[in-house]
Design an enzyme around this catalytic site. Sequence first.
Site, PDB file in Angstrom:
ATOM      1  N   ARG A 228     -11.353  -0.647   4.065  1.00 28.02           N
ATOM      2  CA  ARG A 228     -10.368  -0.042   4.958  1.00 28.02           C
ATOM      3  C   ARG A 228     -10.197  -0.959   6.160  1.00 28.02           C
ATOM      4  O   ARG A 228     -11.173  -1.482   6.711  1.00 28.02           O
ATOM      5  CB  ARG A 228     -10.807   1.353   5.416  1.00 28.02           C
ATOM      6  CG  ARG A 228     -10.624   2.429   4.355  1.00 28.02           C
ATOM      7  CD  ARG A 228      -9.155   2.689   4.058  1.00 28.02           C
ATOM      8  NE  ARG A 228      -8.933   3.786   3.121  1.00 28.02           N
ATOM      9  CZ  ARG A 228      -8.792   3.626   1.818  1.00 28.02           C
ATOM     10  NH1 ARG A 228      -8.891   2.415   1.289  1.00 28.02           N
ATOM     11  NH2 ARG A 228      -8.556   4.669   1.042  1.00 28.02           N
ATOM     12  N   GLU A 266      -1.279  -5.753  18.832  1.00 28.37           N
ATOM     13  CA  GLU A 266      -1.439  -5.821  17.380  1.00 28.37           C
ATOM     14  C   GLU A 266      -0.542  -6.890  16.789  1.00 28.37           C
ATOM     15  O   GLU A 266      -0.938  -7.618  15.871  1.00 28.37           O
ATOM     16  CB  GLU A 266      -1.126  -4.460  16.755  1.00 28.37           C
ATOM     17  CG  GLU A 266      -2.171  -3.391  17.027  1.00 28.37           C
ATOM     18  CD  GLU A 266      -1.728  -2.016  16.573  1.00 28.37           C
ATOM     19  OE1 GLU A 266      -2.607  -1.153  16.382  1.00 28.37           O
ATOM     20  OE2 GLU A 266      -0.510  -1.786  16.425  1.00 28.37           O
ATOM     21  N   HIS A 284      -2.750  -4.240   0.644  1.00 26.42           N
ATOM     22  CA  HIS A 284      -3.517  -3.081   0.180  1.00 26.42           C
ATOM     23  C   HIS A 284      -3.261  -2.822  -1.314  1.00 26.42           C
ATOM     24  O   HIS A 284      -2.936  -1.704  -1.725  1.00 26.42           O
ATOM     25  CB  HIS A 284      -3.166  -1.844   1.003  1.00 26.42           C
ATOM     26  CG  HIS A 284      -4.250  -0.813   1.014  1.00 26.42           C
ATOM     27  ND1 HIS A 284      -4.532  -0.025   2.106  1.00 26.42           N
ATOM     28  CD2 HIS A 284      -5.141  -0.415   0.063  1.00 26.42           C
ATOM     29  CE1 HIS A 284      -5.522   0.800   1.827  1.00 26.42           C
ATOM     30  NE2 HIS A 284      -5.913   0.583   0.595  1.00 26.42           N
TER      31      HIS A 284
END
Length: 312
Positions: A228, A266, A284
């Site tokens: 994760r 970010e 992912h």
Amino acid sequence: MKCLIVDYMYDNIEELLLAAGLEPDYQPTIARDGIMNIIHNYEGLIIRSKTRVDEALVTQAKQLKFVGRAGAGIDNLDEEALNRRNIKILNAPEGNRNALGEHCMGLLLGLLNNIVKSDREVRSGVWDREGNRGYELSGKTIALVGYGYMGTAFAEKLRGFGCEVLVFDKYKTDCTDDFVRQTSMGEIYERADIFSLHIPLTKETRGLVDFNYINKFRKKIFLINTARGEIVSLAGLCQAIESGKVIGAGLDVLENEKISNLTSSEQKMFEYLVNSNKTILTPHVAGWSYESYEKINNVLIDKIKREINGIQ
């Protein structure tokens, strides 16, 4: 027993549920508000990752007996709220473990051999052999943190490469076999050349791997994260890459995967990773193969069938 499916699943989901004795209601495009309005009608709920099964939703689910998570991670489920109401949580890590293990190998070999970097350069007309000299996996020490379905799948793929595999899993005591040796984080910090994460996202693991954590490794390391994104601090990782402590990072997951909606800080970190020749980034998809898409259905419905029939 009626079962609501609120995400896209492999085509045979309704057929499998009917064969298991359930009445499927396949609504993969339904939004959260829609789920909240109708969830009281269902004994079963099947989700992937878009739906947060929290206290608010569970409060409306008066008849719910189980939640099936089509995949491995259950961090989008409020386990406490579900357990308090005796609602069974079922997931299917067996369905995508092989895909994830293979993807980990791809990331690792890609990093060690500069495959992505050199491909980009050759396509741009740059023929730099020395600048793309790679490392051999043979003889390296690979450390796996977490040794459930995903960690074991990666370890299986590493057999035959002539490397040593160390494992740390605080919830297990029997990981050592003829290939893998369970050890302490102290030895992992001391000896690891490659570090791969296979732990769930919890309050304990969120932000666990920051610069201070990485800096405990004695050697420079390659880092793989297919678990994760929120487990690894991107600020810390960028700092570790910049300092040279991380030679290369293979990331299938990010702290914020909504890359069209990043904060300014970010965005800065994301751009650093994108522009670095020491990273491989994938969206992912480590456990998301054509085969796993179908296998997850089979595993999950088999568990649902056993649950409703009281089979251990």
